[in-house]
Design a protein around this motif. Structure first.
Motif: not given
Length: 235
Positions: A168-196
């Motif tokens: 592509a020949g364009v710069p790579v901009q790094t971005v960081f996503i930080e969260t306080n919960s594993p909600f909707l992570g790889k092994h999180w059951p869809l119907l499991k209630k997270p903490e709010f």
């Protein structure tokens, strides 16, 4: 309210995907892609406005606004399914690399295809289409892990994105996503209630020029993400 928001998101995606599947054949490709990318940003922004108004989710995505208008490859860690929505809600010219199955999905396929999102089932096509997208003024969003994070702080990076960045020949901009919960992570059951409340914060990291050996670049970028995420975790 949270799952009502997810249902609302599915409905608005479907409401756009069906007509987009028709419009993409009627409009010139470049114009259709611009319209498609902008509408996707509005859909993502509307969904996040709804869940934010519920009080269950807190967001800080302001850092992304500084990236508007620049031809870039944007790389980020991938803690949850919502990551594409977070990034895409602030940037009107995003193109993503998606699994072929998602582009064939009636819920997402029409809108994603109109926006010029790229299938990952052919390396040669992926590299060519990615280079075309950035040269055409779009920003390419890539998750170097290839999937949501399983091994903290980050999965080993896939090497293919390095070839995309070099071509592509364009710069790579790094971005960081930080969260306080594993909600909707790889092994999180869809119907499991997270903490709010669920908290998501996006910040910018260093910008890299892709030169020389691709394997070295990929390894250096993985080391950078790993050290940064560990440092942020222990703050």
């Amino acid at each position: 309210m949270l799952y009502g928001g997810l249902l609302f998101f599915a409905l608005i995606c479907l409401a756009w995907s069906l007509p987009a599947g028709v419009f993409r054949h009627l409009l010139p490709q470049k114009r259709g892609a611009r319209i498609g990318q902008y509408v996707i940003m509005l859909v993502f922004r509307l969904y996040l406005a709804v869940v934010r108004a519920s009080g269950l989710v807190k967001l800080d995505l302001r850092a992304l606004d500084a990236l508007r208008g620049e031809p870039l490859i944007i790389t980020t860690n991938h803690p949850a399914l919502i990551d594409v929505v977070l990034i895409g809600s602030r940037l009107p010219r995003i193109v993503c690399v998606l699994k072929a199955a998602l582009l064939d999905n009636p819920l997402l396929g029409g809108g994603a295809s109109m926006a010029g999102y790229i299938r990952n089932d052919s390396t040669g096509n992926l590299i060519r289409r990615s280079a075309e997208a950035t040269r055409g003024g779009s920003q390419l969003l890539i998750f170097p892990e290839g999937t949501r994070t399983v091994t903290e702080p980050i999965n080993p990076f896939k090497g293919g994105f390095g070839l995309v960045a070099l071509k592509a020949g364009v710069p790579v901009q790094t971005v960081f996503i930080e969260t306080n919960s594993p909600f909707l992570g790889k092994h999180w059951p869809l119907l499991k209630k997270p903490e709010f409340p669920l908290v998501y914060r996006v910040t910018l990291g260093k910008r890299f020029e892709v030169k020389g050996d691709v394997k070295t670049f990929v390894a250096d970028l993985e080391d950078y993400y790993r050290s940064e995420l560990l440092a942020r975790k222990h703050k």
